[in-house]
Structure formats: C-alpha cells, structure tokens
Scaffold this active site. Structure first.
Site, short mmCIF file in Angstrom:
data_model
loop_
_atom_site.label_atom_id
_atom_site.label_comp_id
_atom_site.label_asym_id
_atom_site.label_seq_id
_atom_site.Cartn_x
_atom_site.Cartn_y
_atom_site.Cartn_z
N ASP A 7 -25.28 16.96 -55.07
CA ASP A 7 -25.43 15.59 -55.55
C ASP A 7 -24.77 15.53 -56.93
O ASP A 7 -24.41 16.57 -57.49
CB ASP A 7 -26.94 15.27 -55.62
CG ASP A 7 -27.18 13.78 -55.77
OD1 ASP A 7 -26.19 13.02 -55.82
OD2 ASP A 7 -28.35 13.38 -55.85
N ASP A 45 -21.87 7.58 -57.57
CA ASP A 45 -21.90 6.15 -57.23
C ASP A 45 -22.93 5.45 -58.11
O ASP A 45 -23.65 6.08 -58.87
CB ASP A 45 -22.21 5.96 -55.75
CG ASP A 45 -23.43 6.75 -55.31
OD1 ASP A 45 -23.49 7.96 -55.62
OD2 ASP A 45 -24.33 6.18 -54.67
N CYS A 66 -53.81 22.41 -39.92
CA CYS A 66 -52.39 22.67 -39.65
C CYS A 66 -52.29 24.09 -39.12
O CYS A 66 -53.05 24.96 -39.52
CB CYS A 66 -51.59 22.52 -40.95
SG CYS A 66 -49.88 23.07 -40.79
N CYS A 75 -49.43 25.97 -39.18
CA CYS A 75 -48.24 26.68 -39.67
C CYS A 75 -48.66 28.05 -40.22
O CYS A 75 -49.82 28.27 -40.57
CB CYS A 75 -47.50 25.86 -40.72
SG CYS A 75 -48.13 26.00 -42.40
N CYS A 103 -50.59 27.95 -43.63
CA CYS A 103 -51.98 27.50 -43.60
C CYS A 103 -52.87 28.53 -42.92
O CYS A 103 -54.06 28.66 -43.23
CB CYS A 103 -52.09 26.15 -42.90
SG CYS A 103 -51.38 24.81 -43.86
ZN LIG Z 1 -49.48 24.17 -42.75
#
Ligand SMILES: [Zn+2]
Length: 653
Positions: free
Chosen positions: A89, A125, A275, A277, A280
């Site tokens: 960026d 921009d 969660c 994942c 977690c």
């Molecule tokens: Zn998680």
C-alpha cells in the site's frame, strides 16, 4: 496481464494471479504485515493459515530510516521475512486516517515500491470518504486519475494497482472504473470503503462494488481495499472481488476481540470460546485465555482471527467450485441484518441483469433454498425470463399439473402419450412457478430443494412470473389437470408415440438455450434418439440420422456435437451461438486445442459459463465446439486463460 479464471459461481471466480514470486489462487486474503512489529511472524502466515500473498505498507517502510535503508539494500521480501508475493500500500489510508497529506509525492512512492522490489505496488490515490459531495468526489477522482496515469508511465516491470474511488456516488464510481479499466494496470482495488464497513453500511458497499465491477474489464483482478472482516468476504466474492486484505486480525486482537464468521465478540464478554480452531483448542475456556500474559493473549487472539478469516476464504472457494456461492452469501446474511440489506440492494432490475450476465448455466450441486433472497438469485431470473421470452407454446391451451415428486415427467410417465396427443401444453406447478413439463429436468428446476411452505417474498416472485408466463395462453384456457380423463385414455394410446414427448423436449431446450430459431435449425428433419440401456433416458439426439446433440444428465441441458454446431450456425445470424476466432487460432481449435480467451474476436453476448458454443473462423466455418468457461461478452476482456474448453473439433469428423 497475468490473471486467469479457472472456475466460477455467481459473479465470483476462482482465479490464478501470477507474480514474480509465485502464483496465487484467488479469492484470497492478504494479511497485513506491520514491518515494525509483526503480531504473527510472516513464516507462520503460510505454514499455519495458508496465506499465499501478504501486503505491507511502503509508506511506513519508507518513513523509518532503518527500514528504508534495509528495504533498499535487501529488498522488501527479506525486510519483512516473506519469500512469496508481496503487495504494498502507498500511504493513502494514512493520509485519510490522520486527515493530512503525507510528506512524499505520489511519484516518489511508486518509485520507492519499484526499488524495493514489490510484486504489486499501489498508486497514492485520494481516499474519497462517504460524506464527500458528488462535486468533491469528482474533483478528487480527477487527482487520482492524474496520479494513476503518472504511475502507469513509471511502473516498468512492477505490477501496478490503481484504485477506483468515487465515494458513494454510483455514477462517479462508474466513471472511475471505466477510466482505470482503460489504463495498463494489473490489479484494481476498490478503495474508500473502510468507513462503509466500519459503519456496517453493507448495502452501500454492495452498490459501490457493483458500480465498479460493471465497468471494469472482467480480466483484471479486483481487490476490496481494507476489507478484513470475514463477514463481508462471501458477499464481496459473489460480486467478483478477488483479493482482500486484513489488518483487522491484529487490530482486533490488540483490543481483545475475537473475529467470527458472523460478527465480533469481546473476549471479556464470553465464557466459552465457542471455536474449534487449533488456537482456541489450547485454552480450557475464555477465562483461562483472559488470565494469560497480555502478549500471549494478543498473539492467541490474532491467530484465532486468522484461522477464522482463512477458514471463510476456503469455504468461499469450495462454494464457488460447488456452484453454491449464493447459498453461502444468504447464510451469512441470515446472521446479520445489515447484510440482508445488501442483498435487497441486489434485487433491482439493473443489478440482477448484470449478475445474470455472469451466472453459470448450472452448478455442481442442487439449488438450495436458504431464505427470502433465494428466489431473487440471477439464475431464477434467467429461468423465468427465458421461459417467458424464448419458450414457444404449441397451443393456446395450457393444462396445469399438480407438483409431484421429481423428476416430474417420471411421475406422469403413464400419461405422457396422452398428453402429447391432445396437442395442448402441460406445465408443472413448482416452487419456482409454472414450468413446461418437457423442461422439468432443466437446472435448477429438477436440481432444487425447497421447503414445503414458501416465504412471502418467494411467493411474490413466483406470482409475478406466473402472470407473465400465462400470457402465452388465452387466460381462460389455463386449466387444472383432471388426470382421470387421461387415465381413461391411456391404454389405447400407450406407446403409440414413444418419441413425441422427447421431440418436444429437445425443441423446447434448443430454443431455451439458443433463442428463437434454434430448434428449427438444430432439429430439422426426422428426430430420433439413442437411449441409455439402463434407465431408458435419452442420451443422444439425431436429426435425419446425424448426431447433433446429447442430453446432459447433470443439468438437463443439451450439449452440442459438431454437426449440431454447424446446423445452428447455418440457421442463426452471426454472432449467435458462436465464438469467432481469427484463422490461425481457429486452426488450433480444429486440432483439438482449447479456445484461449485472448484470441476471441467476437462471441455471442448471450453465452454463459457452461453453455456450448460453435467455434468459427473468419469465414464462419465451424472448427469445433467450445464449452464456455467465461460469458461470451467478457471473453475479449481477458488476456490469459481459457475462454471455452474444446469438447469437439472438426479435424476428426
Ligand atoms: Zn478460535
């Protein structure tokens, strides 16, 4: 240009973006790497989350003496510790965020990105905020365009991203997209949308994306700049955005917040992590994570946020491969009212018309009803429009059959002969509205799952279409079926006309797929069939003994054989049903090669992904049959990739 499309659903696509540091599969998420303090080491981005490309900020790199020296000496890849593709960026967001111009010229920042060896650099921009008036937006766009042209002239070997601005003014966005699309740029970000996302103005976001996409060349990858919450990924991908970037995973982690596919929760307000994942999974519950040392907690939340974000990206890609992206968009919208507003913004005539122009003819999986928006999907609009505009009744009397288990024609198999002999038209009353019995196997009619009770919105769509459809007939001649009447007739009529129903099916299909005149051309002469020995279903269609088409079991559509393509070309004026190539590329197709999009001189603008087309040379001679990967109108807009797959070629026939 180095972008090609491999698969698609809705207006979304699976793409391949080639860079000097490797090829990226899109849609994908570019995690933002903060060169000063990466929350998650870039090496883990690839290994743990499957990131293929990252984005960092050239303005921040340039600002610090130590980073600038290192980047100029060793290149951006070594400086941030990432050997794959890097996008940068340019400081646009910083000048918006701190509300003052940055202390570097637009050209200087482009030159700097080039010098440090980024794969995709971005112009500086002007970030047009949603509050700007139309006049202000136009003035800022003029400045953005001046800088874009200057950057294009200076880009050399670097791929360049030039951003579409314009605020929330649809016509200014359209003007910006046309102007940027005409430049030699490689990636087109849609910018100025962060405030819309922060304020959950998703309907405005959808309008801005659509306005931009409608006027950009299809062959350029589109980046939704600053879109870092997975909540917007499915919608944006369905509208044709290919790249997203996320600083949110780190920012939210710093604030103690967990990103979820349907929103955000503060760690302080939850008891359960809820969660699955791997991150977690390491913690017994939210309280244990709260008690962790601050740096460890922040790192854990950032990793969780990345798992959730990349999980959504993978779900989107699979949904595209399944042809089920609208289902995913509607599921997410059901979890967030502001997203429902965005779907409503997509129901206008202009919006659906554009979306239909990209919608594939069929999907790998059945059409699944998900809620009030499902009947507004562009595939349903196409079905309805084609049945009103292309289908030809054979009589002035229409008999409406009650819905039976699918396939409908099998449910009515005992009566088909009798039906045919009456000379009337028979339609099935389905959740999608009245469908001619002979077209009942067509995607998505047969391949659909609806609830017993339709919602009010779906009923309105169905009723509006029914009224249009029954205009084919004199109102008083739409009659409910009395099956007993046909039952009485059936024995003496049984099997007298075994092919009549199938002949009617093929004629209706040809006109449905290729428009008026197609059936007369494709099926002229005596039409006969080869049936499957197992099921008795029609496989191959012959006209005067010549194999002209086959019936695809998967979606109930006709696929063309080369003789069929020749007949269509003879019957229909150019460019209908055709993809036209110059003679040299046409000779490759004659030898069995695919139709490369960049060689397409012209194509029928009505062709959709999944349609079969006649591939012709400059003299309108058929050299092959192509199964479209892209819509006909967008083929000339691609520099890379396959426009249509070769399914038949002239050399061997
Ligand atoms: Zn998680």
């Amino acid at each position: 240009l180095s972008f090609e499309v491999k698969d698609r659903a809705a207006a979304g696509r699976i793409g391949r973006l080639e860079t000097r540091h490797g090829t990226v599969t899109t849609p994908t998420l570019l995690p933002v790497i903060n060169p000063n303090l990466p929350t998650v080491p870039p090496a883990d981005m690839k290994r743990l989350f499957g990131a293929e490309m990252v984005i960092t900020n050239s303005y921040i790199l340039r600002k610090s003496d130590a980073l600038r020296e290192r980047a100029l000496r060793e290149g951006v890849h070594k400086t941030i510790g990432w050997d794959g593709p890097v996008m940068t960026d340019s400081g646009t967001f910083q000048s918006y965020f701190y509300k003052k111009p940055i202390e570097v010229s637009p050209l200087e920042i482009v030159e700097f990105q080039k010098k440090i060896g980024v794969d995709v650099g971005t112009i500086l921009d002007v970030f047009t905020t949603p509050e700007k008036t139309r006049e202000e937006a136009v003035a800022e766009l003029d400045e953005t365009m001046r800088r874009a042209k200057e950057a294009v002239a200076a880009k050399n070997g670097m791929m360049l991203a030039a951003t579409v601005q314009g605020g929330v003014h649809v016509d200014v966005r359209e003007q910006a997209a046309r102007a940027i699309g005409a430049l030699d740029v490689d990636v087109v970000p849609i910018g100025g949308v962060v405030p819309l996302m922060e304020q959950a103005r998703y309907a405005d976001l959808a309008r801005v994306i659509l306005a931009s996409k409608r006027h950009l060349p299809s062959g350029k990858p589109v980046h939704l700049f600053g879109a870092g919450h997975p909540l917007v990924f499915p919608l944006a991908a369905a509208l044709g955005c290919d790249l997203f970037d996320s600083a949110s995973y780190a920012k939210f982690a710093k604030d103690g917040r967990m990103i979820l596919p349907n929103g955000t929760r503060s760690l302080d307000e939850v008891e359960e992590l809820g969660c699955i994942c791997p991150e977690c999974d390491r913690w017994k519950n939210a309280a244990e994570l709260r008690r962790a040392a601050p740096a460890e907690r922040e790192s854990a939340l950032a990793r969780h946020n990345l798992h959730v974000s990349f999980g959504e990206i993978r779900r989107i890609r699979q949904a595209i491969r399944d042809g089920a992206l609208w289902e995913l968009v509607e599921e997410r919208a059901a979890q967030n009212p502001a997203l429902l507003d965005a779907l409503v913004a997509l129901r206008g005539e202009n919006e659906v018309t554009w979306l239909e122009r990209l919608e594939p003819t069929s999907g790998a999986r059945a059409f699944q009803y998900r809620g009030a928006h499902s009947m507004h999907r562009p595939g349903i609009r196409r079905l309805h429009n084609r049945l009103v505009e292309r289908w030809r009744p054979r009589s002035k009397t229409c008999i409406v059959l009650p819905e039976r288990p699918k396939p409908y024609a099998e449910g009515y198999a005992a009566y088909l002969d009798a039906f045919m002999r009456t000379g009337h038209d028979f339609v099935v009353d389905t959740p999608m509205g009245p469908i001619p019995l002979e077209l009942e196997r067509l995607y998505p009619v047969a391949q659909s799952v609806f609830p017993e009770t339709l919602d009010a919105d779906a009923r309105l769509v169905r009723e509006a279409y029914s009224a249009r459809f029954f205009h084919h007939f004199d109102g008083c001649d739409v009659l409910p079926a009395d099956l007993a009447e046909y039952e009485a007739l059936a024995p003496e009529l049984c099997s007298l006309t075994p092919d009549a129903f199938e002949q009617r099916r093929m004629a209706s299909l040809a006109d449905y797929q290729y428009g008026p005149g197609a059936a007369a051309g494709l099926l002229a002469g005596q039409v006969t069939f080869k049936r499957s020995p197992g099921t008795g279903g029609v496989r191959n269609v012959f006209a005067d003994g010549v194999h002209v088409a086959s019936l695809r079991a998967r979606d109930g559509l006709l696929s063309l054989r080369i003789e069929g393509a020749r007949r269509l070309v003879a019957a229909l004026p150019s460019p209908r049903a055709r993809i036209r190539l110059d003679d040299e590329p046409a000779s490759f197709v004659r030898d069995g090669k695919n139709v490369m999009a960049k060689f397409v001189v012209a194509a029928d603008s009505q062709l959709r992904p999944g349609d079969d087309a006649a591939v012709v040379d400059s003299k309108d001679a058929v050299v092959g049959v192509g199964r479209c990967q892209l819509s006909g109108w967008e083929m000339p807009q691609f520099q890379r990739g396959i426009g249509a797959k070769n399914t038949e070629h002239a050399k061997d026939d």
